[in-house]
Design a protein around this motif. Structure first.
Motif, PDB file in Angstrom:
ATOM      1  N   MET A   1      38.389 -21.194   3.135  1.00 17.60           N
ATOM      2  CA  MET A   1      38.873 -19.966   3.569  1.00 17.60           C
ATOM      3  C   MET A   1      39.946 -20.542   4.511  1.00 17.60           C
ATOM      4  O   MET A   1      39.592 -21.380   5.440  1.00 17.60           O
ATOM      5  N   SER A   2      41.145 -19.944   4.672  1.00 20.04           N
ATOM      6  CA  SER A   2      42.037 -20.380   5.886  1.00 20.04           C
ATOM      7  C   SER A   2      41.806 -20.078   7.087  1.00 20.04           C
ATOM      8  O   SER A   2      41.255 -19.212   7.440  1.00 20.04           O
ATOM      9  N   HIS A   3      41.847 -20.933   7.929  1.00 21.51           N
ATOM     10  CA  HIS A   3      41.870 -20.617   9.430  1.00 21.51           C
ATOM     11  C   HIS A   3      42.909 -19.840   9.806  1.00 21.51           C
ATOM     12  O   HIS A   3      44.165 -20.007   9.573  1.00 21.51           O
ATOM     13  N   PRO A   4      42.583 -18.860  10.736  1.00 21.68           N
ATOM     14  CA  PRO A   4      43.731 -17.883  11.127  1.00 21.68           C
ATOM     15  C   PRO A   4      44.921 -18.736  12.065  1.00 21.68           C
ATOM     16  O   PRO A   4      45.977 -18.399  11.735  1.00 21.68           O
ATOM     17  N   LYS A   5      44.606 -19.829  12.759  1.00 22.51           N
ATOM     18  CA  LYS A   5      45.616 -20.590  13.260  1.00 22.51           C
ATOM     19  C   LYS A   5      46.632 -21.233  12.188  1.00 22.51           C
ATOM     20  O   LYS A   5      47.759 -21.397  12.221  1.00 22.51           O
ATOM     21  N   ASP A   6      45.931 -21.950  11.133  1.00 18.48           N
ATOM     22  CA  ASP A   6      46.586 -22.547  10.115  1.00 18.48           C
ATOM     23  C   ASP A   6      47.574 -21.618   9.466  1.00 18.48           C
ATOM     24  O   ASP A   6      48.756 -21.742   9.209  1.00 18.48           O
ATOM     25  N   GLN A   7      47.130 -20.275   9.206  1.00 20.37           N
ATOM     26  CA  GLN A   7      47.605 -19.436   8.597  1.00 20.37           C
ATOM     27  C   GLN A   7      48.811 -18.842   9.405  1.00 20.37           C
ATOM     28  O   GLN A   7      49.987 -18.835   8.963  1.00 20.37           O
ATOM     29  N   LYS A   8      48.770 -18.914  10.521  1.00 20.65           N
ATOM     30  CA  LYS A   8      49.870 -18.419  11.696  1.00 20.65           C
ATOM     31  C   LYS A   8      50.818 -19.683  11.722  1.00 20.65           C
ATOM     32  O   LYS A   8      52.173 -19.272  11.503  1.00 20.65           O
ATOM     33  N   ALA A   9      50.436 -20.749  11.608  1.00 26.98           N
ATOM     34  CA  ALA A   9      51.360 -21.895  11.609  1.00 26.98           C
ATOM     35  C   ALA A   9      52.193 -21.979  10.211  1.00 26.98           C
ATOM     36  O   ALA A   9      53.281 -22.316  10.615  1.00 26.98           O
ATOM     37  N   ARG A  10      51.602 -21.688   9.149  1.00 29.37           N
ATOM     38  CA  ARG A  10      52.279 -21.459   7.994  1.00 29.37           C
ATOM     39  C   ARG A  10      53.433 -20.598   7.943  1.00 29.37           C
ATOM     40  O   ARG A  10      54.491 -20.837   7.467  1.00 29.37           O
ATOM     41  N   SER A  11      52.911 -19.397   8.508  1.00 28.64           N
ATOM     42  CA  SER A  11      53.920 -18.212   8.576  1.00 28.64           C
ATOM     43  C   SER A  11      54.955 -18.578   9.239  1.00 28.64           C
ATOM     44  O   SER A  11      56.175 -18.127   9.198  1.00 28.64           O
ATOM     45  N   ARG A  12      54.739 -19.160  10.669  1.00 30.54           N
ATOM     46  CA  ARG A  12      55.960 -19.522  11.471  1.00 30.54           C
ATOM     47  C   ARG A  12      56.825 -20.433  10.589  1.00 30.54           C
ATOM     48  O   ARG A  12      58.189 -20.261  10.897  1.00 30.54           O
ATOM     49  N   ALA A  13      56.320 -21.544  10.031  1.00 31.79           N
ATOM     50  CA  ALA A  13      56.957 -22.458   9.453  1.00 31.79           C
ATOM     51  C   ALA A  13      57.996 -21.835   8.391  1.00 31.79           C
ATOM     52  O   ALA A  13      59.029 -22.337   7.957  1.00 31.79           O
ATOM     53  N   ARG A  14      57.362 -20.815   7.609  1.00 30.29           N
ATOM     54  CA  ARG A  14      58.248 -20.053   6.530  1.00 30.29           C
ATOM     55  C   ARG A  14      59.453 -19.312   7.229  1.00 30.29           C
ATOM     56  O   ARG A  14      60.370 -19.420   6.633  1.00 30.29           O
ATOM     57  N   ILE A  15      59.288 -18.770   8.162  1.00 26.94           N
ATOM     58  CA  ILE A  15      60.102 -17.938   8.965  1.00 26.94           C
ATOM     59  C   ILE A  15      61.297 -18.921   9.468  1.00 26.94           C
ATOM     60  O   ILE A  15      62.561 -18.678   9.377  1.00 26.94           O
TER      61      ILE A  15
END
Length: 208
Positions: free
Chosen positions: A1-15
Motif C-alpha cells: 500500500m502506498s504511503h500518503p507522502k509518496d503518493q503526494k510526491a508522485r502527484s506533484r511530480a506529475r503536475i
C-alpha cells in the motif's frame, strides 16, 4: 500500500511534468491551470494541494529543468557547438522528435516581454545559465584557435550569441512563411558560427 507522502510526491511530480511540457511550448501566459491539470490527468481542485499559484508551479518547473542530469553535465562543461547550432537551426524539429526535452532555453524563447516580476527573475536565471555555458565554450574554442580574449570580451561574445539565437527563434515563431522561417534560423546559425570562429569546418564541429 502506498504511503500518503509518496503518493503526494508522485502527484506533484506529475503536475510539474505536465506544466514543464506546456510552459516550454506555449509560455507562461498562454497556459492555464486547467490545461495543466488536464495534461496531468488530475482534477483542477488537486492543484492547490501542491502549489499556491501558477507562478509557484512555474518556478518549480524551471528548477526541475536545471536538475536534469544531461543539462547538469552541460553546466559543468562547455556547451557543445553542435548543441548550440541545433538550438538555433532546428528547435521545433528536435523538440517534436523527442531528442531535446524542455529546458532553460525554452524560458528565453517563450517569455520575451513578460512583465510578471517572478517570471522575469526566472528569465534572468535562464539567461545567466546559458550565458555561462557559452562563455565556457568560447574559452575552449579560444584555446583551440590560440586566441587570447579577455573576460569582458568573452562575456560580450556570449551576450551577442544569445541575442542572435533568441531573437531568431522568437521571430521565426511568429512568421507563417516556412521558407522565410528557415532562412532566419539558418542566418542566425551562420552568424553564431562566425562569432565562434567555427565557420563550416565539419571536423571541428564533430570534435566539439
Amino acid at each position: 500500500m502506498s504511503h500518503p507522502k509518496d503518493q503526494k510526491a508522485r502527484s506533484r511530480a506529475r503536475i510539474i511534468a505536465a506544466a514543464t511540457e506546456l510552459f516550454s511550448r506555449h509560455g507562461f501566459e498562454k497556459v492555464s491551470i486547467s490545461q495543466i491539470m488536464k495534461e496531468a490527468r488530475m482534477t483542477h481542485g488537486a492543484f492547490y494541494a501542491h502549489f499556491d499559484s501558477k507562478e509557484a508551479l512555474y518556478s518549480a518547473s524551471f528548477v526541475e529543468t536545471l536538475k536534469d542530469s544531461g543539462r547538469s553535465r552541460l553546466v559543468k562543461t562547455p556547451l557543445p557547438v553542435k548543441k548550440l547550432i541545433a538550438l538555433a537551426a532546428n528547435y521545433w524539429g528536435l523538440r517534436q522528435s523527442g531528442n531535446v526535452g524542455p529546458g532553460p532555453e525554452a524560458v528565453l524563447f517563450n517569455e520575451i516581454g513578460n512583465d510578471n516580476d517572478r517570471i522575469r527573475q526566472l528569465f534572468q536565471s535562464s539567461y545567466e545559465h546559458l550565458r555561462t555555458m557559452l562563455e565556457r565554450r568560447i574559452i575552449a574554442l579560444n584555446r583551440l584557435h590560440k586566441v587570447q580574449d579577455g573576460p569582458a570580451l568573452i562575456r560580450d561574445k556570449a551576450r551577442a550569441i544569445l541575442a542572435s539565437l533568441v531573437g531568431a527563434v522568437t521571430m521565426a515563431k511568429v512568421i507563417a512563411d516556412d521558407e522565410e522561417r528557415r532562412r532566419i534560423l539558418e542566418a542566425s546559425q551562420q552568424q553564431i558560427l562566425a562569432m565562434l570562429k567555427v565557420g563550416k569546418d565539419r571536423a571541428l564541429l564533430q570534435k566539439s
